[in-house]
Design a protein around this motif. Structure first.
Motif, PDB file in Angstrom:
ATOM      1  N   ILE A   1       1.320 -11.437   1.631  1.00  0.00           N
ATOM      2  CA  ILE A   1       1.323 -10.812   2.947  1.00  0.00           C
ATOM      3  C   ILE A   1       2.543  -9.918   3.088  1.00  0.00           C
ATOM      4  CG2 ILE A   1       1.489 -11.332   5.416  1.00  0.00           C
ATOM      5  CD1 ILE A   1       0.066 -14.070   4.342  1.00  0.00           C
ATOM      6  N   THR A   2       2.338  -8.675   3.495  1.00  0.00           N
ATOM      7  CA  THR A   2       3.467  -7.746   3.584  1.00  0.00           C
ATOM      8  C   THR A   2       3.137  -6.597   4.531  1.00  0.00           C
ATOM      9  OG1 THR A   2       4.943  -6.313   2.320  1.00  0.00           O
ATOM     10  CG2 THR A   2       2.669  -6.373   1.616  1.00  0.00           C
ATOM     11  N   HIS A   3       4.185  -5.876   4.970  1.00  0.00           N
ATOM     12  CA  HIS A   3       3.946  -4.662   5.743  1.00  0.00           C
ATOM     13  C   HIS A   3       4.283  -3.443   4.906  1.00  0.00           C
ATOM     14  CE1 HIS A   3       8.288  -5.205   6.187  1.00  0.00           C
ATOM     15  NE2 HIS A   3       8.312  -3.889   6.282  1.00  0.00           N
ATOM     16  N   ASP A   4       4.774  -3.681   3.675  1.00  0.00           N
ATOM     17  CA  ASP A   4       5.325  -2.604   2.860  1.00  0.00           C
ATOM     18  C   ASP A   4       4.317  -2.164   1.798  1.00  0.00           C
ATOM     19  OD1 ASP A   4       6.737  -0.990   1.153  1.00  0.00           O
ATOM     20  OD2 ASP A   4       8.564  -2.205   1.221  1.00  0.00           O
ATOM     21  N   LEU A   5       3.763  -0.975   1.968  1.00  0.00           N
ATOM     22  CA  LEU A   5       2.747  -0.503   1.028  1.00  0.00           C
ATOM     23  C   LEU A   5       3.335  -0.242  -0.358  1.00  0.00           C
ATOM     24  CD1 LEU A   5       0.604   1.855   3.272  1.00  0.00           C
ATOM     25  CD2 LEU A   5      -0.166  -0.193   2.099  1.00  0.00           C
ATOM     26  N   GLY A   6       4.645   0.004  -0.437  1.00  0.00           N
ATOM     27  CA  GLY A   6       5.288   0.168  -1.736  1.00  0.00           C
ATOM     28  C   GLY A   6       5.171  -1.111  -2.549  1.00  0.00           C
ATOM     29  N   VAL A   7       5.430  -2.239  -1.896  1.00  0.00           N
ATOM     30  CA  VAL A   7       5.321  -3.537  -2.557  1.00  0.00           C
ATOM     31  C   VAL A   7       3.872  -3.785  -2.983  1.00  0.00           C
ATOM     32  CG1 VAL A   7       5.568  -6.024  -2.209  1.00  0.00           C
ATOM     33  CG2 VAL A   7       7.307  -4.481  -1.324  1.00  0.00           C
ATOM     34  N   VAL A   8       2.934  -3.377  -2.131  1.00  0.00           N
ATOM     35  CA  VAL A   8       1.508  -3.526  -2.449  1.00  0.00           C
ATOM     36  C   VAL A   8       1.182  -2.765  -3.733  1.00  0.00           C
ATOM     37  CG1 VAL A   8      -0.836  -2.982  -1.684  1.00  0.00           C
ATOM     38  CG2 VAL A   8       0.834  -3.877  -0.062  1.00  0.00           C
ATOM     39  N   ALA A   9       1.686  -1.524  -3.837  1.00  0.00           N
ATOM     40  CA  ALA A   9       1.422  -0.708  -5.025  1.00  0.00           C
ATOM     41  C   ALA A   9       1.953  -1.407  -6.272  1.00  0.00           C
ATOM     42  CB  ALA A   9       2.075   0.663  -4.878  1.00  0.00           C
ATOM     43  N   ASP A  10       3.011  -2.195  -6.098  1.00  0.00           N
ATOM     44  CA  ASP A  10       3.643  -2.850  -7.235  1.00  0.00           C
ATOM     45  C   ASP A  10       2.884  -4.086  -7.699  1.00  0.00           C
ATOM     46  OD1 ASP A  10       5.884  -2.905  -9.052  1.00  0.00           O
ATOM     47  OD2 ASP A  10       6.542  -4.718  -8.013  1.00  0.00           O
ATOM     48  N   ILE A  11       2.343  -4.877  -6.741  1.00  0.00           N
ATOM     49  CA  ILE A  11       1.915  -6.220  -7.117  1.00  0.00           C
ATOM     50  C   ILE A  11       0.418  -6.501  -6.940  1.00  0.00           C
ATOM     51  CG2 ILE A  11       2.376  -7.365  -4.887  1.00  0.00           C
ATOM     52  CD1 ILE A  11       3.645  -9.659  -6.585  1.00  0.00           C
ATOM     53  N   ALA A  12      -0.270  -5.774  -6.042  1.00  0.00           N
ATOM     54  CA  ALA A  12      -1.610  -6.219  -5.641  1.00  0.00           C
ATOM     55  C   ALA A  12      -2.722  -5.705  -6.561  1.00  0.00           C
ATOM     56  CB  ALA A  12      -1.894  -5.772  -4.217  1.00  0.00           C
ATOM     57  N   ASP A  13      -3.812  -6.477  -6.622  1.00  0.00           N
ATOM     58  CA  ASP A  13      -5.042  -5.999  -7.255  1.00  0.00           C
ATOM     59  C   ASP A  13      -5.987  -5.458  -6.189  1.00  0.00           C
ATOM     60  OD1 ASP A  13      -4.409  -6.812  -9.943  1.00  0.00           O
ATOM     61  OD2 ASP A  13      -4.610  -8.864  -9.227  1.00  0.00           O
ATOM     62  N   ASP A  14      -6.075  -6.198  -5.070  1.00  0.00           N
ATOM     63  CA  ASP A  14      -6.930  -5.782  -3.965  1.00  0.00           C
ATOM     64  C   ASP A  14      -6.130  -5.834  -2.677  1.00  0.00           C
ATOM     65  OD1 ASP A  14      -9.704  -5.687  -5.278  1.00  0.00           O
ATOM     66  OD2 ASP A  14      -8.934  -7.645  -5.854  1.00  0.00           O
ATOM     67  N   VAL A  15      -6.594  -5.088  -1.668  1.00  0.00           N
ATOM     68  CA  VAL A  15      -5.848  -4.997  -0.423  1.00  0.00           C
ATOM     69  C   VAL A  15      -6.782  -5.176   0.771  1.00  0.00           C
ATOM     70  CG1 VAL A  15      -4.208  -3.606   0.900  1.00  0.00           C
ATOM     71  CG2 VAL A  15      -4.398  -3.263  -1.555  1.00  0.00           C
ATOM     72  N   THR A  16      -6.324  -5.955   1.760  1.00  0.00           N
ATOM     73  CA  THR A  16      -7.002  -6.046   3.039  1.00  0.00           C
ATOM     74  C   THR A  16      -6.020  -5.528   4.087  1.00  0.00           C
ATOM     75  OG1 THR A  16      -8.269  -7.976   2.353  1.00  0.00           O
ATOM     76  CG2 THR A  16      -8.065  -7.607   4.716  1.00  0.00           C
ATOM     77  N   VAL A  17      -6.399  -4.486   4.821  1.00  0.00           N
ATOM     78  CA  VAL A  17      -5.518  -3.929   5.843  1.00  0.00           C
ATOM     79  C   VAL A  17      -5.948  -4.465   7.201  1.00  0.00           C
ATOM     80  CG1 VAL A  17      -4.589  -1.823   6.871  1.00  0.00           C
ATOM     81  CG2 VAL A  17      -5.268  -1.828   4.477  1.00  0.00           C
ATOM     82  N   LEU A  18      -4.988  -5.053   7.924  1.00  0.00           N
ATOM     83  CA  LEU A  18      -5.277  -5.584   9.259  1.00  0.00           C
ATOM     84  C   LEU A  18      -4.653  -4.672  10.311  1.00  0.00           C
ATOM     85  CD1 LEU A  18      -4.503  -9.408   8.945  1.00  0.00           C
ATOM     86  CD2 LEU A  18      -6.730  -8.338   8.993  1.00  0.00           C
ATOM     87  N   TYR A  19      -5.392  -4.455  11.389  1.00  0.00           N
ATOM     88  CA  TYR A  19      -4.796  -3.801  12.558  1.00  0.00           C
ATOM     89  C   TYR A  19      -5.364  -4.480  13.798  1.00  0.00           C
ATOM     90  CZ  TYR A  19      -3.152  -0.378  15.903  1.00  0.00           C
ATOM     91  OH  TYR A  19      -2.509   0.213  16.959  1.00  0.00           O
ATOM     92  N   ALA A  20      -4.510  -4.837  14.728  1.00  0.00           N
ATOM     93  CA  ALA A  20      -4.935  -5.432  15.989  1.00  0.00           C
ATOM     94  C   ALA A  20      -5.939  -6.569  15.770  1.00  0.00           C
ATOM     95  CB  ALA A  20      -5.523  -4.372  16.909  1.00  0.00           C
ATOM     96  N   ALA A  21      -5.552  -7.523  14.907  1.00  0.00           N
ATOM     97  CA  ALA A  21      -6.297  -8.762  14.679  1.00  0.00           C
ATOM     98  C   ALA A  21      -7.558  -8.608  13.843  1.00  0.00           C
ATOM     99  CB  ALA A  21      -6.641  -9.455  16.007  1.00  0.00           C
ATOM    100  N   GLU A  22      -7.899  -7.379  13.449  1.00  0.00           N
ATOM    101  CA  GLU A  22      -9.136  -7.191  12.694  1.00  0.00           C
ATOM    102  C   GLU A  22      -8.876  -6.551  11.330  1.00  0.00           C
ATOM    103  OE1 GLU A  22     -12.375  -6.495  16.243  1.00  0.00           O
ATOM    104  OE2 GLU A  22     -11.394  -4.741  15.405  1.00  0.00           O
TER     105      GLU A  22
END
Lengths: 342, 347
Positions: free
Chosen positions: B220-241
């Motif tokens: 879980i993170t707010h930093d897309l740079g970190v996501v680019a470094d570590i993730a295989d898949d991404v789920t983006v949440l905004y306003a509980a959804e």
């Protein structure tokens, strides 16, 4: 408005830290630091926690007493001013802190918060003063009707706008910005960056922009100084420092910022620092960065590196430019390629 | 046979329509609304969002910890290795937590008990979940500290947390979370409080251990740079959804929701690399007591149109290989893919 130049020379701030029941040891939080900020210019001061960047900012404001060195602002040495004189000076040197949740008095309305500096520094009629508050609020992108509200009614980004309004309402020549966007959400961080740049264009104030994120500092500032364990290790035009770092620490800071491109991020060459930052109570001999530097040589333990002038107009304090591989002002990143070739 | 085959290929964690609400002066506020995602085996799913997006509460929901923070799970399933954690007895979940599911939280300063030696705290978890002697548990603690890069681990295990720096404490937390070889690691902003150089190191360690152990990670993170470094898949949440779900490459190459695209553009690294001015998202993050009508992002969206975006709630739809909660996702596709670094390079 013609502003004054801030010239900090050989500034040191030393704290006495208890190390036992009866013993105290000096901690050199800021160690012989020099820099200059011309009117309307932004100097970025970047470093990790414990590097002394905030302490240096506080020393300019006289919130920490410098133990030695000069802080020349125009014709005045701030370190020599009396309390009364310094209070008057604060009209010209303002500050924005990192945490907008603790830097605004929760029991004061926004109007009162923003009137405070005007009451202290200028004798204006109440009507004129209120009008100035409204104008400044609009300048930071807030409606004038919000002046009657209390800080808790605002989000982090809005609070930081209020803190900025309070700093600029007295038309300061210099604003010390101590990590003003670090506590904000990513979507509001860039709003504040743009706002601060707009304000600078409008009123011509200079900034000392303190931060830990090299990319943010690069966006904000014309020149950048990099601090490690109380000392400046590299200074220069921001573009040079960011794109062609000449000090291994700057290069490490730079390669630690993830690139927002998954393929590039996972394939690029990076300097990942091993070890932990040494205690500032007992800094390493010679070059302070040598214990974590991938290129450390024998001389680094013995001799403190001299200031080495970099062709782009910067200064780097690293033996690599005079000893060993003799980079002579070239970017330190090329050493990684050389190491791989060996 | 068929049965066992299925459990191997099924995702390690499958969250289905999870909803969580909190009581407040505004009534019952839903802060996680109908959130679904899978964390496949041996892979990293990043849950991205700003403060108030519901990402941390989702993690608490997965961990079965929502009641402890005063919330209510109002619906959904959390299938861990096929069985629903939300339907289990507390004792059953307690046995799984710490053994099969490890946790790392944001604040390494408050996650360790200051009154116990670092080694003891790790050994305690091992003894709680494995049939081992004190000696074996202690040896495991030292081994784990060594694996997360703590120098002279055998000595440091005997020290108390206050002697460790922030970055070292976070590495201790990783050692603690991984001491029982969990199948799933939930890491809630594990590098947010750290300096960038320390963050780079912690991410390296996490990536190494993930690939060695073959575990699944919910990051879980707010930093897309970190996501680019570590993730295989991404789920983006905004306003509980959930507003977008995609592989990490697809998200960065061609985001399918205006919010994800805008988040990419706000990164200072993108502005520097492309030479574009730093973009910002106008307005503030939507609040739980006043979700906007229609698309919850519409008041801040550059592509919002009256009517389709502002009246009815928007459903998730397939775009490319992922999902997007944007009614205009298909027509905006080309425009949005110009966001971020990729867009900067191609144009």
């Amino acid at each position: 408005m013609t502003g004054r130049t801030l010239t900090v020379s050989d500034l040191s701030v030393t704290f006495k830290v208890p190390t036992g029941p009866f013993t105290r040891k000096p901690l050199h939080a800021v160690d012989r630091v020099s820099f200059e900020i011309a009117p309307g210019e932004t100097l970025g001061l970047v470093g990790e926690s414990g590097s002394g960047k905030s302490t240096a900012g506080q020393a300019i404001l006289q919130l920490n007493k410098p133990s030695s060195g000069k802080i020349q602002f125009g014709d005045d040495d701030l370190a020599q001013l009396s309390k009364r004189q310094m209070r008057a000076m604060r009209r010209n040197i303002q500050v924005v802190f990192q945490d907008p949740y603790s830097s605004l008095n929760p029991s004061m309305r926004i109007l009162q918060l923003l009137e405070e500096p005007l009451k202290l520094h200028e004798s204006l009629d109440a009507d004129v003063r209120r009008e100035r508050v409204f104008e400044t609020l609009e300048m930071v992108g807030l409606r004038r009707s919000l002046a009657e509200r209390y800080p808790h009614e605002f989000s982090g980004g809005q609070r930081q706008r209020i803190a900025i309004a309070r700093a600029i309402i007295s038309n300061p020549e210099l604003v010390i910005c101590d990590e003003p966007v670090s506590a904000l959400d990513v979507s509001t961080q860039s709003q504040i960056i743009n706002l601060m740049r707009d304000i600078q264009d409008k009123i011509g104030t200079s900034y000392l922009f303190i931060g830990h994120d090299l990319a943010v500092v690069r966006l904000m500032s014309t020149r950048t100084a990099v601090m490690y364990l109380g000392q400046i290790v590299e200074t220069g035009p921001s573009a040079e420092v960011y794109e062609r770092p000449t000090h291994p620490y700057t290069a490490a800071l730079n390669s630690a910022i993830p690139v927002p491109d998954p393929e590039l991020q996972r394939s690029r060459q990076r300097i990942v620092l091993s070890g932990d930052q040494p205690s500032p109570l007992d800094p390493p001999s010679g070059c302070r960065f040598r214990t974590r530097c991938p290129f450390a040589m024998e001389i680094c333990a013995e001799v403190e590196p001299p200031d080495f002038p970099i062709p782009g107009g910067g200064v780097s304090r690293c033996h690599l430019h005079v000893e060993g591989p003799k980079l002579g002002g070239e970017s330190v990143m090329q050493l990684i390629g050389k190491q791989d070739a060996l | 046979m068929n049965d066992s085959n299925e459990t191997v290929t099924a995702p390690m964690l499958s969250v289905k329509s999870l909803s969580v609400a909190f009581k407040s002066s505004h009534g019952l506020l839903t802060v996680v609304n109908d959130v679904s995602f899978d964390v496949p085996r041996n892979s990293v799913m990043a849950l991205v969002g700003e403060s108030g997006s519901g990402k941390s509460v989702t993690a608490l929901g997965v961990a079965g910890l929502v009641p402890y923070v005063g919330g209510v799970v109002t619906g959904g399933e959390v299938l861990f290795d096929g069985s629903d954690l939300l339907k289990m007895r507390a004792s059953e979940v307690n046995a799984i937590r710490g053994r099969d599911i490890g946790f790392i939280f944001q604040d390494p300063m408050s996650s360790l008990n200051p009154a116990f030696k670092v080694g003891e705290q790790i050994a305690e978890v091992v003894r709680r979940h494995r049939k081992v002697t004190r000696k074996q548990a202690w040896a495991r603690a030292v081994e784990m500290l060594d694996r997360v890069g703590i120098a002279s681990a055998a000595t440091r295990a005997n020290e108390y947390p206050h002697l460790f720096s922030g970055g070292m404490r976070q590495r201790v937390m990783i050692a603690l979370a991984l001491a029982c070889d969990p199948a799933l690691l939930i890491a809630d902003e594990p590098t947010t409080a750290l300096d960038v150089t320390v963050q780079a190191r912690v991410l390296e360690i996490l990536k190494d251990l993930q690939s060695i152990n073959g575990m699944s990670v919910l990051f879980i993170t707010h930093d897309l740079g970190v996501v680019a470094d570590i993730a295989d898949d991404v789920t983006v949440l905004y306003a509980a959804e959930v507003v977008e779900q995609a592989s990490v490459r697809e998200l960065f190459a061609s985001p399918s929701h205006p919010y994800s695209a805008a988040l990419l553009d706000t990164m200072p690294q993108v502005a520097l690399a492309t030479g574009k001015p730093v973009a910002s998202i106008p307005g503030i993050v939507a609040q739980a007591h006043a979700w906007p009508d229609g698309c919850r992002f519409n008041p801040r969206c550059a592509h919002s149109v009256d009517g389709p975006c502002t009246t009815d709630a928007i459903e998730l739809q397939s775009v490319g290989t992922g999902l997007s909660r944007c009614v205009r996702a298909h027509e905006l596709r080309e425009q949005l893919s110009k966001s971020g670094l990729q867009g900067g390079k191609s144009s």
